[in-house]
Design a protein around this motif. Structure first.
Motif, PDB file in Angstrom:
ATOM      1  N   ILE A 113       0.851  -1.201   0.000  1.00  0.00           N
ATOM      2  CA  ILE A 113       0.000   0.000   0.000  1.00  0.00           C
ATOM      3  C   ILE A 113       0.882   1.246   0.000  1.00  0.00           C
ATOM      4  O   ILE A 113       1.997   1.220   0.517  1.00  0.00           O
ATOM      5  CB  ILE A 113      -0.972   0.023   1.195  1.00  0.00           C
ATOM      6  CG1 ILE A 113      -0.237   0.089   2.527  1.00  0.00           C
ATOM      7  CG2 ILE A 113      -1.886  -1.188   1.161  1.00  0.00           C
ATOM      8  CD1 ILE A 113      -1.156   0.311   3.702  1.00  0.00           C
ATOM      9  N   PRO A 114       0.400   2.323  -0.585  1.00  0.00           N
ATOM     10  CA  PRO A 114       1.162   3.575  -0.536  1.00  0.00           C
ATOM     11  C   PRO A 114       1.300   4.058   0.906  1.00  0.00           C
ATOM     12  O   PRO A 114       0.428   3.793   1.744  1.00  0.00           O
ATOM     13  CB  PRO A 114       0.306   4.549  -1.353  1.00  0.00           C
ATOM     14  CG  PRO A 114      -0.573   3.690  -2.182  1.00  0.00           C
ATOM     15  CD  PRO A 114      -0.816   2.452  -1.374  1.00  0.00           C
ATOM     16  N   HIS A 115       2.387   4.750   1.179  1.00  0.00           N
ATOM     17  CA  HIS A 115       2.566   5.267   2.537  1.00  0.00           C
ATOM     18  C   HIS A 115       1.457   6.263   2.847  1.00  0.00           C
ATOM     19  O   HIS A 115       1.122   7.106   2.028  1.00  0.00           O
ATOM     20  CB  HIS A 115       3.925   5.943   2.699  1.00  0.00           C
ATOM     21  CG  HIS A 115       4.258   6.155   4.127  1.00  0.00           C
ATOM     22  ND1 HIS A 115       3.685   7.151   4.878  1.00  0.00           N
ATOM     23  CD2 HIS A 115       5.051   5.457   4.964  1.00  0.00           C
ATOM     24  CE1 HIS A 115       4.130   7.076   6.110  1.00  0.00           C
ATOM     25  NE2 HIS A 115       4.966   6.054   6.203  1.00  0.00           N
ATOM     26  N   PRO A 116       0.868   6.161   4.042  1.00  0.00           N
ATOM     27  CA  PRO A 116      -0.282   7.008   4.388  1.00  0.00           C
ATOM     28  C   PRO A 116       0.075   8.377   4.950  1.00  0.00           C
ATOM     29  O   PRO A 116      -0.754   9.030   5.554  1.00  0.00           O
ATOM     30  CB  PRO A 116      -1.003   6.161   5.447  1.00  0.00           C
ATOM     31  CG  PRO A 116       0.100   5.418   6.115  1.00  0.00           C
ATOM     32  CD  PRO A 116       1.094   5.107   5.033  1.00  0.00           C
ATOM     33  N   SER A 117       1.292   8.847   4.733  1.00  0.00           N
ATOM     34  CA  SER A 117       1.663  10.160   5.279  1.00  0.00           C
ATOM     35  C   SER A 117       0.897  11.265   4.574  1.00  0.00           C
ATOM     36  O   SER A 117       0.417  11.099   3.451  1.00  0.00           O
ATOM     37  CB  SER A 117       3.167  10.403   5.122  1.00  0.00           C
ATOM     38  OG  SER A 117       3.464  10.727   3.776  1.00  0.00           O
ATOM     39  N   ASN A 120       2.209  12.297   1.027  1.00  0.00           N
ATOM     40  CA  ASN A 120       1.910  11.476  -0.141  1.00  0.00           C
ATOM     41  C   ASN A 120       0.590  11.923  -0.762  1.00  0.00           C
ATOM     42  O   ASN A 120      -0.484  11.705  -0.208  1.00  0.00           O
ATOM     43  CB  ASN A 120       1.836   9.999   0.264  1.00  0.00           C
ATOM     44  CG  ASN A 120       1.726   9.075  -0.922  1.00  0.00           C
ATOM     45  OD1 ASN A 120       1.366   9.477  -2.017  1.00  0.00           O
ATOM     46  ND2 ASN A 120       2.031   7.819  -0.687  1.00  0.00           N
ATOM     47  N   ARG A 121       0.667  12.499  -1.933  1.00  0.00           N
ATOM     48  CA  ARG A 121      -0.528  13.043  -2.593  1.00  0.00           C
ATOM     49  C   ARG A 121      -1.442  11.964  -3.169  1.00  0.00           C
ATOM     50  O   ARG A 121      -2.568  12.251  -3.550  1.00  0.00           O
ATOM     51  CB  ARG A 121      -0.108  14.015  -3.698  1.00  0.00           C
ATOM     52  CG  ARG A 121       0.541  15.249  -3.131  1.00  0.00           C
ATOM     53  CD  ARG A 121       0.788  16.261  -4.213  1.00  0.00           C
ATOM     54  NE  ARG A 121       1.378  17.451  -3.622  1.00  0.00           N
ATOM     55  CZ  ARG A 121       2.458  18.034  -4.062  1.00  0.00           C
ATOM     56  NH1 ARG A 121       3.079  17.549  -5.111  1.00  0.00           N
ATOM     57  NH2 ARG A 121       2.921  19.101  -3.471  1.00  0.00           N
ATOM     58  N   TRP A 122      -0.970  10.743  -3.266  1.00  0.00           N
ATOM     59  CA  TRP A 122      -1.771   9.644  -3.800  1.00  0.00           C
ATOM     60  C   TRP A 122      -3.102   9.552  -3.063  1.00  0.00           C
ATOM     61  O   TRP A 122      -4.140   9.291  -3.662  1.00  0.00           O
ATOM     62  CB  TRP A 122      -0.982   8.331  -3.680  1.00  0.00           C
ATOM     63  CG  TRP A 122      -1.660   7.153  -4.295  1.00  0.00           C
ATOM     64  CD1 TRP A 122      -1.505   6.704  -5.567  1.00  0.00           C
ATOM     65  CD2 TRP A 122      -2.592   6.262  -3.660  1.00  0.00           C
ATOM     66  NE1 TRP A 122      -2.288   5.590  -5.767  1.00  0.00           N
ATOM     67  CE2 TRP A 122      -2.962   5.297  -4.615  1.00  0.00           C
ATOM     68  CE3 TRP A 122      -3.150   6.181  -2.388  1.00  0.00           C
ATOM     69  CZ2 TRP A 122      -3.855   4.268  -4.338  1.00  0.00           C
ATOM     70  CZ3 TRP A 122      -4.047   5.165  -2.105  1.00  0.00           C
ATOM     71  CH2 TRP A 122      -4.391   4.219  -3.081  1.00  0.00           C
ATOM     72  N   GLN A 131     -10.315   2.879  -3.623  1.00  0.00           N
ATOM     73  CA  GLN A 131      -9.643   1.627  -3.992  1.00  0.00           C
ATOM     74  C   GLN A 131      -8.953   1.024  -2.764  1.00  0.00           C
ATOM     75  O   GLN A 131      -9.021  -0.188  -2.538  1.00  0.00           O
ATOM     76  CB  GLN A 131      -8.624   1.900  -5.099  1.00  0.00           C
ATOM     77  CG  GLN A 131      -7.932   0.671  -5.616  1.00  0.00           C
ATOM     78  CD  GLN A 131      -6.885   0.993  -6.671  1.00  0.00           C
ATOM     79  OE1 GLN A 131      -6.630   2.134  -7.018  1.00  0.00           O
ATOM     80  NE2 GLN A 131      -6.254  -0.047  -7.190  1.00  0.00           N
ATOM     81  N   ALA A 132      -8.307   1.845  -1.959  1.00  0.00           N
ATOM     82  CA  ALA A 132      -7.641   1.363  -0.743  1.00  0.00           C
ATOM     83  C   ALA A 132      -8.664   0.843   0.266  1.00  0.00           C
ATOM     84  O   ALA A 132      -8.450  -0.193   0.898  1.00  0.00           O
ATOM     85  CB  ALA A 132      -6.800   2.481  -0.130  1.00  0.00           C
TER      86      ALA A 132
END
Length: 158
Positions: A113-117, A120-122, A131-132
């Motif tokens: 998973i993308p980092h949830p910081s 992170n603009r994702w 989706q997550a």
């Protein structure tokens, strides 16, 4: 169900004693469909590195040699589910698949998973967030059952 979240390193303003807690942990909890307290109680969390590596270009520096050494010492096989937080972390463990796609390694399920910081603009894209939530939300019911069972055992033991 035993879950492990593997992060890269503590943030520059966060101590190493509470990996993936704070804002990042709250975001992960929400995406997983858990309260923050449930998330802290049922998810083991660890970082590959003990300290933030500084900046490199637009991203964070990542000491791959130290990360590989630390990963070789970790035992992931006691967990039913492993969430790799970020593609760089996943690659250290030999995972090179797309993000948010579950795959099985024996009896263990793994996902990147993308980092949830907040950096992170994702996560700012509503479609990505949905989706997550779809990918990770399926964990909430089995985890809630685990929490309920732990509380029942604790209350009966008193």
């Amino acid at each position: 169900m035993k879950i492990l979240l593997v992060g890269q390193a503590p943030g520059r303003r966060i101590g190493g004693d509470a990996p993936l807690a704070g804002r990042a942990g709250r975001r992960l909890a929400a995406v997983m469909g858990l309260t923050y307290e449930e998330y802290l109680r049922v998810c083991d969390r660890i970082n590959l590195l003990d300290s933030w590596g500084g900046k490199r270009g637009k991203g964070d520096a990542f000491n791959l040699k130290d990360a590989r050494r630390r990963a070789a010492q970790m035992n992931l096989f006691g967990y039913d589910v492993v969430l790799f937080i970020g593609v760089a972390v996943a690659r250290v463990f030999g995972e090179d698949g797309p993000i948010l796609i579950w795959h099985n390694t024996g009896a263990q399920r793994r996902i990147i998973i993308p980092h949830p910081s907040g950096i992170n603009r994702w996560w700012n894209d509503k479609a990505n967030l949905e989706q997550a939530q779809l990918a990770l939300g399926e964990l909430s019911q089995p985890l809630r059952n685990s929490v309920d069972n732990m509380l029942l055992i604790y209350c009966n033991a008193r």
